[in-house]
Design a protein around this motif. Structure first.
Motif, short mmCIF file in Angstrom:
data_model
loop_
_atom_site.label_atom_id
_atom_site.label_comp_id
_atom_site.label_asym_id
_atom_site.label_seq_id
_atom_site.Cartn_x
_atom_site.Cartn_y
_atom_site.Cartn_z
N UNK A 101 -12.95 -10.81 -22.49
CA UNK A 101 -13.12 -12.11 -23.13
C UNK A 101 -13.77 -13.13 -22.21
N UNK A 102 -13.72 -12.89 -20.90
CA UNK A 102 -14.28 -13.84 -19.92
C UNK A 102 -14.61 -13.06 -18.65
N UNK A 103 -15.84 -12.68 -18.49
CA UNK A 103 -16.23 -11.83 -17.36
C UNK A 103 -16.03 -12.50 -16.00
N UNK A 104 -15.78 -13.82 -15.99
CA UNK A 104 -15.51 -14.51 -14.72
C UNK A 104 -14.07 -14.29 -14.27
N UNK A 105 -13.24 -13.78 -15.17
CA UNK A 105 -11.81 -13.60 -14.87
C UNK A 105 -11.48 -12.12 -14.74
N UNK A 106 -10.43 -11.85 -14.00
CA UNK A 106 -9.90 -10.49 -13.87
C UNK A 106 -8.56 -10.41 -14.58
N UNK A 107 -8.32 -9.26 -15.24
CA UNK A 107 -7.00 -8.99 -15.78
C UNK A 107 -6.35 -7.94 -14.90
N UNK A 108 -5.07 -7.94 -14.88
CA UNK A 108 -4.32 -7.03 -14.02
C UNK A 108 -3.70 -5.91 -14.86
N UNK A 109 -3.91 -4.68 -14.41
CA UNK A 109 -3.41 -3.50 -15.11
C UNK A 109 -2.69 -2.62 -14.11
#
Length: 155
Positions: A101-109
Motif C-alpha cells: 500500500x506504500x512502498x516507502x514503508x516496511x511491514x514486519x512479517x
C-alpha cells in the motif's frame, strides 16, 4: 493506621499502608514493573525481553504492522523499534517486506522460526501471567483486562 502503629510494623507493611500505596499511578507503575520483571525472566531462555517479544508477537500475528505502527502501538521511539527489529532480523525471526500500500514503508512479517519461537515464548509468558494473577478469580482477570484496555486505548 496511627503513626505509632506504623513504626512497629515491618518496613514493607509500613510502606504498603502509606499514602503512596493508594495512588493509582503508583500502583499501575509498580504492577507494570513487577509484570515486566517476571516476563523478562520467563523470556530470557528464549533470548527475548518484553519489548522484543512484543514486536515478535505482532509480526507473528499476521497483522503485518509497519514500523511506524509498531512505534505508535508500543509507545516507543521509532529508533527503538528499528533496533528491536534489527535484532530479531539478525536472528532470522522476522523479515521486513515492502508495504504494497506504500512502498516507502516496511511491514514486519515473522519467519517460520519466528512463529515457532513466539509460540514457545508465549507459553512461558502465559505461565508467568497466571502465576502472578493466582490470587485473582477468572472474573477478576476479565475485569482487570477490560479496565486496562480502557486505560491503554482511551479512544
Amino acid at each position: 493506621m496511627a503513626p505509632a502503629e506504623r513504626t512497629r510494623s515491618t518496613g514493607r507493611d509500613r510502606l504498603r499502608d502509606s499514602v503512596l500505596a493508594g495512588d493509582l499511578s503508583f500502583l499501575l507503575a509498580r504492577a507494570n514493573a513487577r509484570a515486566l520483571a517476571a516476563a523478562n525472566t520467563a523470556l530470557a531462555p528464549h533470548g527475548l525481553k518484553a519489548r522484543s517479544y512484543s514486536v515478535l508477537a505482532l509480526a507473528a500475528d499476521e497483522v503485518r504492522p509497519t514500523q511506524r505502527e509498531l512505534a505508535e502501538f508500543l509507545h516507543l521511539d521509532p529508533s527503538q523499534v528499528v533496533a528491536l527489529i534489527d535484532g530479531l532480523e539478525q536472528r532470522h525471526l522476522v523479515e521486513r517486506h515492502a508495504d504494497p500500500a506504500d512502498r516507502r514503508a516496511n511491514v514486519l512479517v515473522a519467519t517460520e522460526a519466528g512463529r515457532a519461537l513466539f509460540a514457545r515464548a508465549q507459553d512461558a509468558v502465559r505461565a508467568v501471567g497466571l502465576d502472578s494473577l493466582a490470587s485473582m478469580t477468572p472474573r477478576d482477570h476479565e475485569r482487570l483486562a477490560h479496565l486496562l484496555r480502557l486505560l491503554a486505548f482511551p479512544d
